[in-house]
Design a protein around this motif. Structure first.
Motif, PDB file in Angstrom:
ATOM      1  N   GLY A 116     -21.736  17.834  -8.393  1.00  0.00           N
ATOM      2  CA  GLY A 116     -22.775  16.875  -8.008  1.00  0.00           C
ATOM      3  C   GLY A 116     -23.627  17.468  -6.915  1.00  0.00           C
ATOM      4  N   LEU A 117     -24.858  17.039  -6.873  1.00  0.00           N
ATOM      5  CA  LEU A 117     -25.776  17.578  -5.875  1.00  0.00           C
ATOM      6  C   LEU A 117     -25.327  17.249  -4.449  1.00  0.00           C
ATOM      7  CD1 LEU A 117     -28.247  19.253  -6.349  1.00  0.00           C
ATOM      8  CD2 LEU A 117     -29.558  17.150  -6.658  1.00  0.00           C
ATOM      9  N   GLY A 163     -25.554  24.292  -3.149  1.00  0.00           N
ATOM     10  CA  GLY A 163     -24.478  24.708  -2.250  1.00  0.00           C
ATOM     11  C   GLY A 163     -24.838  25.973  -1.490  1.00  0.00           C
ATOM     12  N   GLY A 188     -30.624  26.512  -9.220  1.00  0.00           N
ATOM     13  CA  GLY A 188     -29.509  26.568 -10.172  1.00  0.00           C
ATOM     14  C   GLY A 188     -29.613  25.437 -11.170  1.00  0.00           C
ATOM     15  N   ARG A 189     -28.493  24.727 -11.335  1.00  0.00           N
ATOM     16  CA  ARG A 189     -28.441  23.642 -12.308  1.00  0.00           C
ATOM     17  C   ARG A 189     -29.467  22.543 -12.030  1.00  0.00           C
ATOM     18  NH1 ARG A 189     -21.948  23.265 -12.142  1.00  0.00           N
ATOM     19  NH2 ARG A 189     -22.198  25.015 -10.719  1.00  0.00           N
ATOM     20  N   GLU A 223     -30.559  35.648  -5.667  1.00  0.00           N
ATOM     21  CA  GLU A 223     -30.494  34.715  -6.805  1.00  0.00           C
ATOM     22  C   GLU A 223     -30.925  35.443  -8.068  1.00  0.00           C
ATOM     23  OE1 GLU A 223     -29.698  31.446  -7.761  1.00  0.00           O
ATOM     24  OE2 GLU A 223     -30.486  32.181  -9.675  1.00  0.00           O
ATOM     25  N   ASN A 280     -21.957  31.419  -4.227  1.00  0.00           N
ATOM     26  CA  ASN A 280     -22.319  30.071  -4.705  1.00  0.00           C
ATOM     27  C   ASN A 280     -22.343  30.035  -6.235  1.00  0.00           C
ATOM     28  OD1 ASN A 280     -25.473  28.388  -5.074  1.00  0.00           O
ATOM     29  ND2 ASN A 280     -23.512  27.379  -4.803  1.00  0.00           N
ATOM     30  N   ASN A 302     -24.782  31.345 -15.423  1.00  0.00           N
ATOM     31  CA  ASN A 302     -23.454  31.970 -15.387  1.00  0.00           C
ATOM     32  C   ASN A 302     -22.347  30.931 -15.209  1.00  0.00           C
ATOM     33  OD1 ASN A 302     -24.257  34.588 -15.858  1.00  0.00           O
ATOM     34  ND2 ASN A 302     -24.555  35.067 -13.686  1.00  0.00           N
ATOM     35  N   VAL A 347     -26.493  39.727  -8.824  1.00  0.00           N
ATOM     36  CA  VAL A 347     -25.411  40.513  -8.221  1.00  0.00           C
ATOM     37  C   VAL A 347     -24.507  40.988  -9.349  1.00  0.00           C
ATOM     38  CG1 VAL A 347     -23.334  40.363  -6.785  1.00  0.00           C
ATOM     39  CG2 VAL A 347     -25.469  39.305  -6.011  1.00  0.00           C
ATOM     40  N   LEU A 383     -30.260  11.766 -11.294  1.00  0.00           N
ATOM     41  CA  LEU A 383     -29.850  10.623 -10.466  1.00  0.00           C
ATOM     42  C   LEU A 383     -29.573  11.088  -9.042  1.00  0.00           C
ATOM     43  CD1 LEU A 383     -27.318   9.548 -13.160  1.00  0.00           C
ATOM     44  CD2 LEU A 383     -29.158   8.030 -12.446  1.00  0.00           C
ATOM     45  N   GLY A 410     -20.020  25.419  -3.664  1.00  0.00           N
ATOM     46  CA  GLY A 410     -20.558  24.937  -4.935  1.00  0.00           C
ATOM     47  C   GLY A 410     -19.582  24.073  -5.699  1.00  0.00           C
ATOM     48  N   ALA A 411     -19.982  23.743  -6.923  1.00  0.00           N
ATOM     49  CA  ALA A 411     -19.332  22.687  -7.686  1.00  0.00           C
ATOM     50  C   ALA A 411     -17.861  22.952  -8.018  1.00  0.00           C
ATOM     51  CB  ALA A 411     -20.114  22.451  -8.974  1.00  0.00           C
ATOM     52  N   TYR A 420     -16.533  32.201 -12.650  1.00  0.00           N
ATOM     53  CA  TYR A 420     -17.334  33.376 -13.051  1.00  0.00           C
ATOM     54  C   TYR A 420     -17.211  34.478 -12.003  1.00  0.00           C
ATOM     55  CZ  TYR A 420     -21.621  36.145 -12.720  1.00  0.00           C
ATOM     56  OH  TYR A 420     -22.517  37.173 -12.540  1.00  0.00           O
TER      57      TYR A 420
HETATM   58  C1  LIG Z   1     -27.255  18.319 -17.309  1.00  0.00           C
HETATM   59  C2  LIG Z   1     -26.789  18.080 -15.897  1.00  0.00           C
HETATM   60  C3  LIG Z   1     -26.942  16.826 -15.327  1.00  0.00           C
HETATM   61  C4  LIG Z   1     -26.526  16.607 -14.000  1.00  0.00           C
HETATM   62  N1  LIG Z   1     -26.761  15.378 -13.440  1.00  0.00           N
HETATM   63  C5  LIG Z   1     -26.525  15.206 -12.120  1.00  0.00           C
HETATM   64  C6  LIG Z   1     -27.016  14.034 -11.456  1.00  0.00           C
HETATM   65  O1  LIG Z   1     -27.674  13.175 -12.061  1.00  0.00           O
HETATM   66  N2  LIG Z   1     -26.750  13.904 -10.117  1.00  0.00           N
HETATM   67  C7  LIG Z   1     -26.079  14.879  -9.423  1.00  0.00           C
HETATM   68  O2  LIG Z   1     -25.878  14.705  -8.212  1.00  0.00           O
HETATM   69  N3  LIG Z   1     -25.612  16.007 -10.032  1.00  0.00           N
HETATM   70  C8  LIG Z   1     -25.844  16.197 -11.349  1.00  0.00           C
HETATM   71  N4  LIG Z   1     -25.475  17.357 -11.962  1.00  0.00           N
HETATM   72  C9  LIG Z   1     -24.612  18.319 -11.228  1.00  0.00           C
HETATM   73  C10 LIG Z   1     -25.386  19.182 -10.240  1.00  0.00           C
HETATM   74  O3  LIG Z   1     -26.530  19.716 -10.834  1.00  0.00           O
HETATM   75  C11 LIG Z   1     -24.501  20.334  -9.804  1.00  0.00           C
HETATM   76  O4  LIG Z   1     -23.208  19.893  -9.437  1.00  0.00           O
HETATM   77  C12 LIG Z   1     -25.085  21.078  -8.609  1.00  0.00           C
HETATM   78  O5  LIG Z   1     -26.464  21.315  -8.794  1.00  0.00           O
HETATM   79  C13 LIG Z   1     -24.304  22.362  -8.458  1.00  0.00           C
HETATM   80  O6  LIG Z   1     -24.838  23.146  -7.436  1.00  0.00           O
HETATM   81  P1  LIG Z   1     -24.112  24.492  -7.029  1.00  0.00           P
HETATM   82  O7  LIG Z   1     -24.694  24.911  -5.733  1.00  0.00           O
HETATM   83  O8  LIG Z   1     -22.664  24.336  -7.121  1.00  0.00           O
HETATM   84  O9  LIG Z   1     -24.378  25.574  -8.153  1.00  0.00           O
HETATM   85  P2  LIG Z   1     -25.506  26.043  -9.159  1.00  0.00           P
HETATM   86  O10 LIG Z   1     -26.564  25.053  -9.329  1.00  0.00           O
HETATM   87  O11 LIG Z   1     -24.786  26.490 -10.372  1.00  0.00           O
HETATM   88  O12 LIG Z   1     -26.124  27.327  -8.403  1.00  0.00           O
HETATM   89  C14 LIG Z   1     -25.527  28.590  -8.450  1.00  0.00           C
HETATM   90  C15 LIG Z   1     -26.612  29.639  -8.469  1.00  0.00           C
HETATM   91  O13 LIG Z   1     -26.016  30.933  -8.562  1.00  0.00           O
HETATM   92  C16 LIG Z   1     -26.860  31.748  -9.370  1.00  0.00           C
HETATM   93  N5  LIG Z   1     -26.089  32.897  -9.861  1.00  0.00           N
HETATM   94  C17 LIG Z   1     -25.091  32.905 -10.788  1.00  0.00           C
HETATM   95  N6  LIG Z   1     -24.611  34.147 -10.955  1.00  0.00           N
HETATM   96  C18 LIG Z   1     -25.320  34.952 -10.146  1.00  0.00           C
HETATM   97  C19 LIG Z   1     -25.318  36.343  -9.895  1.00  0.00           C
HETATM   98  N7  LIG Z   1     -24.462  37.193 -10.512  1.00  0.00           N
HETATM   99  N8  LIG Z   1     -26.189  36.864  -8.997  1.00  0.00           N
HETATM  100  C20 LIG Z   1     -27.073  36.059  -8.347  1.00  0.00           C
HETATM  101  N9  LIG Z   1     -27.133  34.707  -8.567  1.00  0.00           N
HETATM  102  C21 LIG Z   1     -26.272  34.161  -9.453  1.00  0.00           C
HETATM  103  C22 LIG Z   1     -27.284  30.799 -10.467  1.00  0.00           C
HETATM  104  O14 LIG Z   1     -28.432  31.275 -11.159  1.00  0.00           O
HETATM  105  C23 LIG Z   1     -27.550  29.527  -9.670  1.00  0.00           C
HETATM  106  O15 LIG Z   1     -28.882  29.455  -9.233  1.00  0.00           O
HETATM  107  C24 LIG Z   1     -25.906  17.639 -13.261  1.00  0.00           C
HETATM  108  C25 LIG Z   1     -25.759  18.906 -13.838  1.00  0.00           C
HETATM  109  C26 LIG Z   1     -26.220  19.129 -15.126  1.00  0.00           C
HETATM  110  C27 LIG Z   1     -26.127  20.518 -15.675  1.00  0.00           C
END
Ligand SMILES: Cc1cc2nc3c(=O)[nH]c(=O)nc-3n(C[C@H](O)[C@H](O)[C@H](O)COP(=O)(O)OP(=O)(O)OC[C@H]3O[C@@H](n4cnc5c(N)ncnc54)[C@H](O)[C@@H]3O)c2cc1C
Length: 496
Positions: free
Chosen positions: A473-474, A14, A40-41, A33, A277, A430, A248, A58, A465-466, A282
């Motif tokens: 989801g991605l 995101g 991230g996840r 980051e 993001n 986080n 941060v 997936l 983000g999520a 949190y």
């Molecule tokens: C086990 C598992 C299986 C999954 N399977 C699938 C799948 O098969 N298909 C699919 O589409 N989705 C899947 N997902 C979901 C998908 O991974 C997430 O929904 C998506 O990656 C979320 O992205 P995001 O941008 O919301 O946040 P995140 O990936 O959480 O990114 C947020 C970022 O913020 C950073 N951050 C946090 N706090 C701070 C701070 N204080 N300062 C600086 N940086 C910080 C974190 O380190 C992270 O890098 C899965 C997730 C998991 C955990």
């Protein structure tokens, strides 16, 4: 006019998407980051020639990926080498029956009719319903911002909610299509991806089964992390500055505006726009002045979590397909135990991923790279949770299931093992309560009812983000990145 400056907290899918869109609109964008890498996840582990995707395995909703790459002026096929995975999943039930979910209609007919005579007709109706849900939900709910309650709830949208089955419970609605519990489970388990039990999820989510079969589940060569690499390359190409290993500590605020961020290393980064993001609950709890919102978010419903094992073995296990799912007969109890007791189900449904079936380069020749996942309740102080015990139970459960498909010597061939539990998800990314999918997607946490992507008071502080709209989801994290950039462009009058 001077270009606006934006700081994005977090380089998840995101955050990278939002950053690229803002930079392409002429802003000076810095992503900070906390970890040493982006994603991230959607994380990756590379060790001794084995490559593991730690989070997503997936690549679903390919049309959304296509659209989101196009929205950045990019082509998905120039960035990723995708192959379709069909059958998508191999399902194994407790009584030994198996079902391969495939887009091959004849093969589907043969398998379904053998399990429940007459069920193929039900499947076709379910598939058509899923298609309607997908088209309507994508157009009216998922792909747009909701700024006011009236934009979300009005006579036209109420009609859409009824049409997408928002008021029907998914599992309960399955009786219109199938009689056997096996088939009801086979076509509802994906609700877990939304962090929901099919017994409480709206029937709208039949759109997930539909898109998996109609548009396919895919896999990029090199693994899911190549999606992050593509996004990072696009962001950098758009002019985004990335700073890794830079947590941060606080979002700076003054007179009702966010003025930048304070970093753990003592520096301050001033900005006209801040996009968070990092997991939204949190951010409210740890990075912002307390105004009661964090406490209210505490009371929201969170998705469950996972105990995930990464295994590198010195022999291959060809009997494990790319995506193998053991669906428990105690289907309902599975979800109840996760949500009520915050533990592992007594007889859990479990998932295995063998990426080398799709890309041989993800393990050394003659070796294997395996992921095993057991759902578990998220961290909850109100329940006794001994993570060492739960980890041992999860491992036993996975090995028992592997034995059912003839894999009995995993321990003897293990080169190394890694494990991620809810406390690991929490510490690494986080994530509040270690909930892998953030806030769940029950009806009252969707659309306008999900935390908004702009802060109510600091009107230049946004979220991607999520745990904001449209959700986990991605592909959806990518939509949220675009939606927030569109909102910022409208609010600032720059590049709308
Ligand atoms: C086990 C598992 C299986 C999954 N399977 C699938 C799948 O098969 N298909 C699919 O589409 N989705 C899947 N997902 C979901 C998908 O991974 C997430 O929904 C998506 O990656 C979320 O992205 P995001 O941008 O919301 O946040 P995140 O990936 O959480 O990114 C947020 C970022 O913020 C950073 N951050 C946090 N706090 C701070 C701070 N204080 N300062 C600086 N940086 C910080 C974190 O380190 C992270 O890098 C899965 C997730 C998991 C955990």
């Amino acid at each position: 006019m001077n270009p606006l400056t934006a700081v994005v907290i977090g380089a998840g899918a995101g955050g990278l998407t939002a950053a690229a869109h803002l930079a392409r609109r002429g802003m000076h964008v810095t992503v900070v980051e906390k970890n040493e890498v982006a994603g991230g996840r959607c994380a990756r582990v590379v060790r001794e020639g084995h490559t593991f995707d730690v989070g997503p395995t997936l690549y679903v909703m390919p049309k959304v990926f296509d659209h989101e790459f196009r929205a950045l002026g990019e082509s998905v096929n120039e960035r990723l080498a995708l192959q379709r995975v069909d059958p998508t999943y191999h399902l194994v039930f407790d009584d030994g029956q198996r079902l391969e979910l495939t887009s091959d209609r004849d093969r589907m007919r043969t398998q379904l009719e053998a399990m429940e005579p007459g069920s193929f007709a039900g499947f076709e109706r379910y598939y058509r319903q899923g298609g309607r849900h997908y088209d309507l939900a994508m157009e009216h709910i998922v792909g747009r911002n909701f700024r006011t309650l009236a934009e979300f709830i009005n006579p036209a949208s109420l009609r859409v909610f009824l049409q997408v089955g928002a008021l029907t419970r998914h599992y309960a609605g399955m009786r219109s299509f199938f009689r056997t519990p096996h088939l009801k489970a086979a076509f509802t388990f994906q609700d877990m991806y939304m962090g929901l039990s099919p017994f409480e999820a709206p029937a709208t989510f039949s759109m997930m089964q539909y898109t998996e079969l109609a548009h396919g589940v895919w896999f990029p060569q090199g693994g899911m992390y190549t999606v992050v690499q593509a996004l990072q390359a696009i962001a950098v190409h758009s002019g985004v500055q990335l700073q890794f290993g830079t947590p941060v500590e606080r979002i700076l605020t003054r007179e009702g505006r966010a003025t930048g961020v304070a970093l753990a290393d003592g520096r301050e980064l001033p900005a006209d726009i801040v996009v968070a993001n990092a997991d939204l609950p949190y951010v409210y709890r740890e990075l912002l002045p307390q105004d009661g919102t964090a406490r209210r978010l505490e009371r929201r419903q969170y998705s469950c979590s996972t105990i995930s094992f990464l295994w590198a073995t010195d022999r291959p296990y060809p009997q494990l397909p790319a995506h193998l799912l053991f669906l428990s007969d105690d289907y309902r109890a599975n979800f109840d135990e996760l949500q009520r007791d915050r533990t592992i189900a007594s007889n859990p449904s479990v998932y295995f991923h063998a990426p080398t079936r799709l890309d041989g380069a993800l393990a050394p020749r003659g070796h294997d790279t395996l992921v095993g996942i057991v759902p578990v309740g998220h961290i909850d102080e109100a329940h006794p949770q001994n993570w060492d015990d739960l980890k041992a139970r999860a491992r036993d459960g996975l090995l028992q299931r592997l034995a059912r498909v003839g894999v009995t010597d995993l321990d003897a061939h293990l080169k190394f093992e890694m494990c991620f539990t809810p406390p690991d998800w929490k510490d690494r990314f986080n994530l509040v309560r270690g909930a892998t999918h953030g806030l769940s997607h029950r009806l009252m946490q969707m659309g306008y009812f999900r935390p908004h992507n702009r802060h109510a008071r600091y009107r230049n502080l946004y979220f991607a983000g999520a745990s904001t709209h449209p959700g986990t989801g991605l592909p959806t994290a990518r939509i949220s990145g675009r939606l927030v950039a569109e909102r910022i462009a409208e609010d600032t009058g720059r590049g709308a």
